[in-house]
Design a protein around this motif. Sequence first.
Motif, PDB file in Angstrom:
ATOM      1  N   THR A  18      39.689  -4.204 -25.437  1.00 16.65           N
ATOM      2  CA  THR A  18      40.218  -4.069 -26.792  1.00 16.65           C
ATOM      3  C   THR A  18      39.220  -3.341 -27.684  1.00 16.65           C
ATOM      4  OG1 THR A  18      41.510  -6.106 -26.538  1.00 16.65           O
ATOM      5  CG2 THR A  18      41.086  -5.334 -28.776  1.00 16.65           C
ATOM      6  N   ARG A  19      37.957  -3.699 -27.565  1.00 13.61           N
ATOM      7  CA  ARG A  19      36.925  -3.041 -28.365  1.00 13.61           C
ATOM      8  C   ARG A  19      36.720  -1.601 -27.935  1.00 13.61           C
ATOM      9  NH1 ARG A  19      30.728  -5.339 -29.060  1.00 13.61           N
ATOM     10  NH2 ARG A  19      29.960  -3.678 -30.433  1.00 13.61           N
ATOM     11  N   LEU A  20      36.732  -1.369 -26.619  1.00 17.69           N
ATOM     12  CA  LEU A  20      36.573  -0.012 -26.117  1.00 17.69           C
ATOM     13  C   LEU A  20      37.733   0.863 -26.553  1.00 17.69           C
ATOM     14  CD1 LEU A  20      35.162   2.109 -24.371  1.00 17.69           C
ATOM     15  CD2 LEU A  20      36.318   1.144 -22.368  1.00 17.69           C
ATOM     16  N   ALA A  21      38.952   0.329 -26.469  1.00 11.74           N
ATOM     17  CA  ALA A  21      40.126   1.095 -26.889  1.00 11.74           C
ATOM     18  C   ALA A  21      40.062   1.428 -28.376  1.00 11.74           C
ATOM     19  CB  ALA A  21      41.396   0.318 -26.572  1.00 11.74           C
ATOM     20  N   ALA A  22      39.600   0.468 -29.185  1.00 18.16           N
ATOM     21  CA  ALA A  22      39.492   0.710 -30.630  1.00 18.16           C
ATOM     22  C   ALA A  22      38.499   1.828 -30.921  1.00 18.16           C
ATOM     23  CB  ALA A  22      39.081  -0.573 -31.344  1.00 18.16           C
ATOM     24  N   SER A  23      37.397   1.876 -30.162  1.00 18.09           N
ATOM     25  CA  SER A  23      36.405   2.934 -30.375  1.00 18.09           C
ATOM     26  C   SER A  23      36.941   4.308 -29.976  1.00 18.09           C
ATOM     27  CB  SER A  23      35.139   2.629 -29.579  1.00 18.09           C
ATOM     28  OG  SER A  23      35.382   2.690 -28.183  1.00 18.09           O
TER      29      SER A  23
END
Length: 276
Positions: A18-23
């Motif tokens: 989720t964090r990687l996708a947001a970045s």
Amino acid sequence: MTNYSFAALALSSELDLTRLAASLGVPRKYRWEEPLLLDPVSFRSADTPQEHRQSVYLYYFGCVVFVNCDQATVDRFFKHLRELGDEYRACRSLKFREEYALRVEAEEASAISNDCAIMPRADRAYIDIICFALAKSVALERIEEQVDAVLDEVENLIARLNRGKLNIADRHLASLAASILNFKYTSIAHIMVLDKPEITWDNPEADQLYLTMDNLFELGQRYQEIKHKSEILLDVTEVFTGLSHARRSARLEWIIIVLILIEIVIYLADIFWKKL
């Protein structure tokens, strides 16, 4: 005829998808069974992989599967990934690897072997399932190495105990127990070895492919071996813990005895000096 090549790699740590996708500009929350699908060159979302198109499946339990990617593309992908943040700089341990192939031939019957699957038609579900099975396999391989490392450490402790030495700190025993429990938790809760993809419930062909892949890579059997080894390690740890507590209790008893003797000596000395 259409050919797909797969290369699965296990990283040294988990991935926060989720964090990687947001970045990467993809504001979406990923569930445990959902991979993050990217184009390895543009690093953009690739939710609809096409024939011969390069794509990357990232799983939250720290595994990456490359589809139709050569080694140069793989190296370039990891270089770009490490540039996204310090948490991805640990993605250098790529010793665990599985490779597989899928061949789509309209006039051929379905066939699945140790290194290749043949399907009569193209289906996104086949790619998803092969990637999922490969990711589980390399993730289990990573855990298997960690379990064997703990087994070697425990074997050394047993050898020391056999020589009459038991100088193991409680903190060390607690760390061993935590590592062992983590193996069992990770293999069940994170890798979900015992769970099947949702698509297998609605697609009989996909279900058969997953069951065959599960059998080929011995996912269930390897999980049971990890579970069995973990239970043995926990039993050994309990023995060491019991011995450690017994040793501490014996030491406390001797301290109490010595203190009582000192008190008796002081009492007798006080009586003796009073008589003088």
